[in-house]
Design a protein around this motif. Structure first.
Motif, PDB file in Angstrom:
ATOM      1  N   LEU A   1     -26.874-106.652  -0.270  1.00  0.00           N
ATOM      2  CA  LEU A   1     -26.429-107.567  -1.319  1.00  0.00           C
ATOM      3  C   LEU A   1     -26.943-108.969  -1.017  1.00  0.00           C
ATOM      4  O   LEU A   1     -26.856-109.441   0.118  1.00  0.00           O
TER       5      LEU A   1
ATOM      6  N   SER B   1     -28.218-112.820   2.444  1.00  0.00           N
ATOM      7  CA  SER B   1     -28.173-111.370   2.284  1.00  0.00           C
ATOM      8  C   SER B   1     -27.343-110.732   3.382  1.00  0.00           C
ATOM      9  O   SER B   1     -27.211-111.279   4.474  1.00  0.00           O
TER      10      SER B   1
ATOM     11  N   ILE C   1     -27.942-106.442  -5.987  1.00  0.00           N
ATOM     12  CA  ILE C   1     -27.587-105.305  -5.134  1.00  0.00           C
ATOM     13  C   ILE C   1     -28.785-104.372  -5.062  1.00  0.00           C
ATOM     14  O   ILE C   1     -29.380-104.035  -6.094  1.00  0.00           O
TER      15      ILE C   1
ATOM     16  N   ASP D   1     -25.046-111.823  -8.261  1.00  0.00           N
ATOM     17  CA  ASP D   1     -25.447-111.040  -7.089  1.00  0.00           C
ATOM     18  C   ASP D   1     -26.570-110.068  -7.437  1.00  0.00           C
ATOM     19  O   ASP D   1     -26.650-109.556  -8.559  1.00  0.00           O
TER      20      ASP D   1
ATOM     21  N   VAL E   1     -19.338-103.049  -5.175  1.00  0.00           N
ATOM     22  CA  VAL E   1     -20.658-102.410  -5.200  1.00  0.00           C
ATOM     23  C   VAL E   1     -20.549-101.017  -5.818  1.00  0.00           C
ATOM     24  O   VAL E   1     -21.404-100.599  -6.602  1.00  0.00           O
TER      25      VAL E   1
ATOM     26  N   VAL F   1     -18.303-107.755  -5.529  1.00  0.00           N
ATOM     27  CA  VAL F   1     -19.496-108.328  -6.155  1.00  0.00           C
ATOM     28  C   VAL F   1     -19.090-109.590  -6.902  1.00  0.00           C
ATOM     29  O   VAL F   1     -17.991-109.670  -7.454  1.00  0.00           O
TER      30      VAL F   1
ATOM     31  N   ILE G   1     -28.836-104.797 -10.196  1.00  0.00           N
ATOM     32  CA  ILE G   1     -28.803-103.674  -9.255  1.00  0.00           C
ATOM     33  C   ILE G   1     -30.148-102.955  -9.305  1.00  0.00           C
ATOM     34  O   ILE G   1     -30.658-102.629 -10.387  1.00  0.00           O
TER      35      ILE G   1
ATOM     36  N   ARG H   1     -26.977-113.090  -2.473  1.00  0.00           N
ATOM     37  CA  ARG H   1     -26.410-114.076  -3.401  1.00  0.00           C
ATOM     38  C   ARG H   1     -26.754-115.479  -2.927  1.00  0.00           C
ATOM     39  O   ARG H   1     -27.194-115.682  -1.800  1.00  0.00           O
TER      40      ARG H   1
END
Length: 207
Positions: free
Chosen positions: A158, A185, A200, A198, A137, A194, A119, A160
């Motif tokens: 976000l 994204s 963030i 990931d 999140v 989440v 994050i 991944r």
């Protein structure tokens, strides 16, 4: 201020508020999986696996998946399990053990610890944190000690890994290497689930 002017001001404010609402873009992320992690979770680098080989205490242990999606075990050496489920990984290990090492091996594999999430941006303490199954999140922000003073609090970006599908478009991050997993994204609400790995990003608000 008379009633007519007051109503006009309120209407204008509501109109601006509507324009400033984030345009959530989650379709491509949704295609990679949402909700709690289940039996179909694909193993990847950073996961730690508890491997139990019944009757073989010297082989039963916790193994970390390396950057190439492999684990290294006694007797059979390197085992490629990246992208497999825990059930598939167990069968892969059984096959290698049965090739002259263990007679009729029985193996179970479970995730001991998922790979971390990241994050960044307008949070108190950005960085890498352990993944917790079922987190959102909003949970991630709480783990990072809350929002920063200028954080946008109603959405996040976000990113991944995701297999297949388009590699460019609204809310997508393209990859330049064919055949590799693509980074996908999207702009997501704070309640968005989440998943392990990931990234963030909490953006700065503009007002």
């Amino acid at each position: 201020m008379n009633r007519r002017v007051l109503l006009l001001v309120l209407a204008t404010s509501l109109g601006l508020g509507g324009c400033l609402r984030p345009d959530y873009r989650t379709a491509q992320l949704d295609a990679t999986g949402t909700g709690s992690i289940g039996a179909r979770y694909a193993l990847a680098a950073g996961d730690k696996l508890r491997v139990i080989v019944f009757g073989q205490d010297n082989l039963s242990n916790i193994y970390a998946v390396d950057g190439g999606g492999r684990i290294a075990m006694p007797l059979i050496g390197v085992v490629q399990i990246g992208g497999q489920t825990t059930g598939q990984a167990a069968r892969t290990i059984e096959t290698k053990l049965a090739a002259g090492f263990v007679r009729e091996p029985h193996v179970t594999v479970e995730v001991d610890a998922y790979r971390p999430f990241y994050i960044l941006g307008e949070v108190t303490t950005s960085g890498q944190y352990p993944f917790v199954n079922g987190m959102t999140v909003e949970t991630a922000v709480a783990i990072a000690a809350g929002f920063g003073p200028r954080a946008a609090r109603d959405y996040a970006v976000l990113t991944r890994e995701g297999k297949g599908g388009p590699t460019a478009g609204p809310g997508l991050e393209p990859t330049n290497e064919a055949g590799r997993e693509k980074l996908v994204s999207g702009i997501v609400p704070m309640t968005y689930p989440v998943r392990p790995g990931d990234t963030i990003v909490i953006k700065e608000r503009f007002f």
